[in-house]
Write a protein that holds these residues in place. Structure first.
Motif, mmCIF file in Angstrom:
data_model
loop_
_atom_site.group_PDB
_atom_site.id
_atom_site.type_symbol
_atom_site.label_atom_id
_atom_site.label_comp_id
_atom_site.label_asym_id
_atom_site.label_seq_id
_atom_site.Cartn_x
_atom_site.Cartn_y
_atom_site.Cartn_z
ATOM 1 N N LEU A 150 9.600 -1.059 0.535
ATOM 2 C CA LEU A 150 8.890 -2.169 1.175
ATOM 3 C C LEU A 150 8.670 -3.322 0.192
ATOM 4 N N MET A 151 8.332 -2.971 -1.045
ATOM 5 C CA MET A 151 8.121 -4.002 -2.044
ATOM 6 C C MET A 151 9.415 -4.762 -2.330
ATOM 7 N N GLN A 152 10.517 -4.040 -2.391
ATOM 8 C CA GLN A 152 11.806 -4.686 -2.639
ATOM 9 C C GLN A 152 12.162 -5.642 -1.504
ATOM 10 N N LYS A 153 11.920 -5.218 -0.262
ATOM 11 C CA LYS A 153 12.193 -6.091 0.882
ATOM 12 C C LYS A 153 11.321 -7.335 0.849
ATOM 13 N N LYS A 154 10.043 -7.160 0.513
ATOM 14 C CA LYS A 154 9.135 -8.308 0.433
ATOM 15 C C LYS A 154 9.554 -9.261 -0.676
ATOM 16 N N GLN A 184 0.841 -1.194 0.000
ATOM 17 C CA GLN A 184 0.000 0.000 0.000
ATOM 18 C C GLN A 184 0.878 1.246 0.000
ATOM 19 N N VAL A 185 0.474 2.213 -0.808
ATOM 20 C CA VAL A 185 1.162 3.498 -0.821
ATOM 21 C C VAL A 185 0.421 4.393 0.158
ATOM 22 N N ARG A 186 1.104 4.740 1.233
ATOM 23 C CA ARG A 186 0.466 5.562 2.266
ATOM 24 C C ARG A 186 0.990 6.992 2.193
ATOM 25 N N ASP A 187 0.098 7.927 2.315
ATOM 26 C CA ASP A 187 0.420 9.361 2.308
ATOM 27 C C ASP A 187 1.189 9.774 1.052
ATOM 28 N N GLY A 188 0.987 9.070 -0.049
ATOM 29 C CA GLY A 188 1.647 9.425 -1.295
ATOM 30 C C GLY A 188 3.147 9.183 -1.285
ATOM 31 N N ASN A 189 3.651 8.378 -0.335
ATOM 32 C CA ASN A 189 5.084 8.131 -0.218
ATOM 33 C C ASN A 189 5.447 6.910 -1.064
#
Length: 107
Positions: free
Chosen positions: A48-52, A36-41
């Motif tokens: 986070l996607m790379q870590k996952k 999820q992209v939170r607060d447009g970040n």
């Protein structure tokens, strides 16, 4: 009868939740990785996607399926690492076998 059901209810619930968790993990793996992209970040979401991807092993699968040219120096490095893994695995199995033999013999 009610007492028996009440007695075993917590174990039934924990087992069913464990089954549901495993089923949900399998469904998530089939759907892929979601972030999820939170607060447009967007930068945070990408990291986070790379870590996952790294933790799930998808990155290794993608790299292994790439069909581009691999330089000879990269091939040598990959071959050396594969040999080192094989040697370490063989050494570990020898040590483990000797320890098991000693334990069986009672030494």
């Amino acid at each position: 009868m009610m007492n028996v059901v009440a007695k075993y209810m917590p174990t039934i619930l924990t087992r069913s939740s464990a089954v549901l968790n495993s089923v949900s993990r399998e469904l998530q793996q089939q759907r892929g990785i979601r972030v999820q992209v939170r607060d447009g970040n967007l930068e945070r979401a990408l990291s986070l996607m790379q870590k996952k991807m790294q933790s799930s092993g998808i990155e290794r699968l993608i790299k292994s399926e790439q069909s581009h040219h691999i330089k000879n120096s990269e091939k040598r490095v990959l071959a050396r690492k594969a040999r080192e893994r094989t040697v370490q695995s063989q050494q570990f199995s020898r040590v483990l076998k000797s320890l098991l033999d000693k334990k069986v013999r009672g030494l």
